[in-house]
Motif scaffolding. Sequence first.
Motif, PDB file in Angstrom:
ATOM      1  N   GLY A   1      -2.330  -0.087 -12.324  1.00  0.00           N
ATOM      2  CA  GLY A   1      -1.019  -0.258 -12.924  1.00  0.00           C
ATOM      3  C   GLY A   1       0.148  -0.057 -11.991  1.00  0.00           C
ATOM      4  N   VAL A   2      -0.126   0.098 -10.696  1.00  0.00           N
ATOM      5  CA  VAL A   2       0.930   0.318  -9.708  1.00  0.00           C
ATOM      6  C   VAL A   2       0.819  -0.750  -8.625  1.00  0.00           C
ATOM      7  N   THR A   3       1.958  -1.233  -8.136  1.00  0.00           N
ATOM      8  CA  THR A   3       1.970  -2.174  -7.025  1.00  0.00           C
ATOM      9  C   THR A   3       2.328  -1.421  -5.744  1.00  0.00           C
ATOM     10  N   HIS A   4       1.434  -1.512  -4.764  1.00  0.00           N
ATOM     11  CA  HIS A   4       1.636  -0.846  -3.478  1.00  0.00           C
ATOM     12  C   HIS A   4       1.926  -1.914  -2.425  1.00  0.00           C
ATOM     13  N   PHE A   5       2.957  -1.675  -1.613  1.00  0.00           N
ATOM     14  CA  PHE A   5       3.309  -2.607  -0.547  1.00  0.00           C
ATOM     15  C   PHE A   5       2.933  -1.971   0.789  1.00  0.00           C
ATOM     16  N   ALA A   6       2.239  -2.737   1.632  1.00  0.00           N
ATOM     17  CA  ALA A   6       1.826  -2.234   2.939  1.00  0.00           C
ATOM     18  C   ALA A   6       2.210  -3.241   4.009  1.00  0.00           C
ATOM     19  N   ASP A   7       2.808  -2.730   5.087  1.00  0.00           N
ATOM     20  CA  ASP A   7       3.147  -3.589   6.216  1.00  0.00           C
ATOM     21  C   ASP A   7       2.344  -3.165   7.435  1.00  0.00           C
ATOM     22  N   ALA A   8       2.684  -3.698   8.588  1.00  0.00           N
ATOM     23  CA  ALA A   8       1.887  -3.484   9.800  1.00  0.00           C
ATOM     24  C   ALA A   8       1.711  -1.995  10.098  1.00  0.00           C
ATOM     25  N   GLY A   9       0.468  -1.626  10.382  1.00  0.00           N
ATOM     26  CA  GLY A   9       0.145  -0.248  10.709  1.00  0.00           C
ATOM     27  C   GLY A   9      -0.287   0.590   9.529  1.00  0.00           C
ATOM     28  N   LYS A  10      -0.081   0.087   8.316  1.00  0.00           N
ATOM     29  CA  LYS A  10      -0.466   0.829   7.119  1.00  0.00           C
ATOM     30  C   LYS A  10      -1.900   0.485   6.725  1.00  0.00           C
ATOM     31  N   ILE A  11      -2.508   1.388   5.952  1.00  0.00           N
ATOM     32  CA  ILE A  11      -3.873   1.211   5.473  1.00  0.00           C
ATOM     33  C   ILE A  11      -3.853   1.173   3.952  1.00  0.00           C
ATOM     34  N   LEU A  12      -4.607   0.257   3.366  1.00  0.00           N
ATOM     35  CA  LEU A  12      -4.804   0.201   1.926  1.00  0.00           C
ATOM     36  C   LEU A  12      -6.262   0.538   1.635  1.00  0.00           C
ATOM     37  N   ALA A  13      -6.478   1.393   0.635  1.00  0.00           N
ATOM     38  CA  ALA A  13      -7.834   1.831   0.291  1.00  0.00           C
ATOM     39  C   ALA A  13      -8.080   1.642  -1.194  1.00  0.00           C
ATOM     40  N   VAL A  14      -9.254   1.116  -1.520  1.00  0.00           N
ATOM     41  CA  VAL A  14      -9.665   0.929  -2.908  1.00  0.00           C
ATOM     42  C   VAL A  14     -11.087   1.463  -3.059  1.00  0.00           C
ATOM     43  N   PRO A  15     -11.308   2.432  -3.960  1.00  0.00           N
ATOM     44  CA  PRO A  15     -12.652   2.999  -4.107  1.00  0.00           C
ATOM     45  C   PRO A  15     -13.617   2.020  -4.767  1.00  0.00           C
ATOM     46  N   PRO A  16     -14.908   2.301  -4.732  1.00  0.00           N
ATOM     47  CA  PRO A  16     -15.888   1.402  -5.338  1.00  0.00           C
ATOM     48  C   PRO A  16     -15.606   1.147  -6.812  1.00  0.00           C
TER      49      PRO A  16
ATOM     50  N   GLN B   1     -20.249  13.573  -3.605  1.00  0.00           N
ATOM     51  CA  GLN B   1     -20.123  12.905  -4.901  1.00  0.00           C
ATOM     52  C   GLN B   1     -20.521  11.427  -4.824  1.00  0.00           C
ATOM     53  N   GLY B   2     -21.181  11.060  -3.734  1.00  0.00           N
ATOM     54  CA  GLY B   2     -21.595   9.671  -3.597  1.00  0.00           C
ATOM     55  C   GLY B   2     -20.407   8.740  -3.580  1.00  0.00           C
ATOM     56  N   ALA B   3     -20.468   7.696  -4.391  1.00  0.00           N
ATOM     57  CA  ALA B   3     -19.382   6.720  -4.439  1.00  0.00           C
ATOM     58  C   ALA B   3     -18.413   7.008  -5.578  1.00  0.00           C
ATOM     59  N   ARG B   4     -18.512   8.180  -6.197  1.00  0.00           N
ATOM     60  CA  ARG B   4     -17.680   8.520  -7.349  1.00  0.00           C
ATOM     61  C   ARG B   4     -16.507   9.390  -6.896  1.00  0.00           C
ATOM     62  N   PHE B   5     -15.421   8.744  -6.543  1.00  0.00           N
ATOM     63  CA  PHE B   5     -14.229   9.474  -6.127  1.00  0.00           C
ATOM     64  C   PHE B   5     -13.004   8.599  -6.332  1.00  0.00           C
ATOM     65  N   LEU B   6     -11.857   9.247  -6.347  1.00  0.00           N
ATOM     66  CA  LEU B   6     -10.579   8.551  -6.320  1.00  0.00           C
ATOM     67  C   LEU B   6      -9.982   8.747  -4.938  1.00  0.00           C
ATOM     68  N   CYS B   7      -9.031   7.914  -4.590  1.00  0.00           N
ATOM     69  CA  CYS B   7      -8.438   8.036  -3.254  1.00  0.00           C
ATOM     70  C   CYS B   7      -6.993   7.565  -3.266  1.00  0.00           C
ATOM     71  N   GLU B   8      -6.278   7.959  -2.234  1.00  0.00           N
ATOM     72  CA  GLU B   8      -4.944   7.425  -2.021  1.00  0.00           C
ATOM     73  C   GLU B   8      -5.059   5.915  -1.804  1.00  0.00           C
ATOM     74  N   THR B   9      -4.095   5.170  -2.299  1.00  0.00           N
ATOM     75  CA  THR B   9      -4.142   3.715  -2.148  1.00  0.00           C
ATOM     76  C   THR B   9      -3.433   3.252  -0.888  1.00  0.00           C
ATOM     77  N   ALA B  10      -2.193   3.679  -0.699  1.00  0.00           N
ATOM     78  CA  ALA B  10      -1.435   3.316   0.492  1.00  0.00           C
ATOM     79  C   ALA B  10      -1.412   4.522   1.429  1.00  0.00           C
ATOM     80  N   ILE B  11      -1.940   4.348   2.628  1.00  0.00           N
ATOM     81  CA  ILE B  11      -2.130   5.469   3.552  1.00  0.00           C
ATOM     82  C   ILE B  11      -1.382   5.218   4.852  1.00  0.00           C
ATOM     83  N   CYS B  12      -0.640   6.228   5.285  1.00  0.00           N
ATOM     84  CA  CYS B  12       0.007   6.210   6.593  1.00  0.00           C
ATOM     85  C   CYS B  12      -0.558   7.394   7.368  1.00  0.00           C
TER      86      CYS B  12
END
Length: 288
Positions: free
Chosen positions: A55-70, A102-113
């Motif tokens: 439900g959130v839109t994250h914007f990432a530009d050069a040098g940023k990391i985007l992460a999405v859990p399984p 916890q195997g693949a069961r976790f939440l994570c930050e989406t936009a990472i610097c």
Amino acid sequence: MAIEETIPRGLKLHNLGGIEVVAGRYRDHVLPRHSHDGLMLSLLSDGVQALHCRGVTHFADAGKILAVPPHEVHAAEPGVEGGWYYHTITIPSDVLERHHPQGARFLCETAICDDDMKRVLQTLFRSLNGAPVLAQEEALLDVLEHFLTRHTRLPQRASHKPIELRAVETCKAYLAAYLHRNVTLTELAQLARIDRFLLVRCFTAIVGMPPHAWHMQQRLHRSFEMLSKGQCVADVAAATGFADQAHLTRAFKRVTGITPGRLRKDHLAFQSQPATSPPRITWPLPGL
């Protein structure tokens, strides 16, 4: 090769646990809602990507990391004119389960610097261009160590009823077993012993997409797997329930930005390398 000129390319690296690597320019392509059976990490090199997740839109530009859990449903589109260029890696759930309590069961930050995280990701991508397999494996473990210890947290306990959870798991197993044909909602409801309308509601709430969309996604995942082993596009289309090669190509490119023929060709080139040499991605990775 300049970043502006690179079309999206992808490989499934069976020698590294089946991780999937995609890199290229997505100029005006919109990636529809989908998920992965693994952790997706994207390193932006140019432009801006808009990632829609939870439900959130994250914007990432050069040098940023985007992460999405399984299994987290997400979508993406260009954040600016000219789109974005990135290198992205999807690490399968079974690989994660060997390295995380916890195997693949976790939440994570989406936009990472995180400069350290950026550095280990760059090292991993660079290693894929000819470093010894041992160095590639070590780089992958370094990425997992940095990410899992710094950017993850445990999810809240699920609030769904046991009967709903069982129904969804039953339907997912059935859909996965019948990728080659259309499955009806009546079949699923009878199998799960649950009302059709309730089934759609709880499936969508738990999985993040309705049964038909999840079924299509699994068919495309299976197509990717088969293409990565060099099987011809027409045979893959028939085995995964598509009417013909053109039908598969449209659906595959819509979700990945890559044509099945291009993916198969890159895998054949990768697999034809001499066994005495370290495996290397056979296309340039600019921007690293």
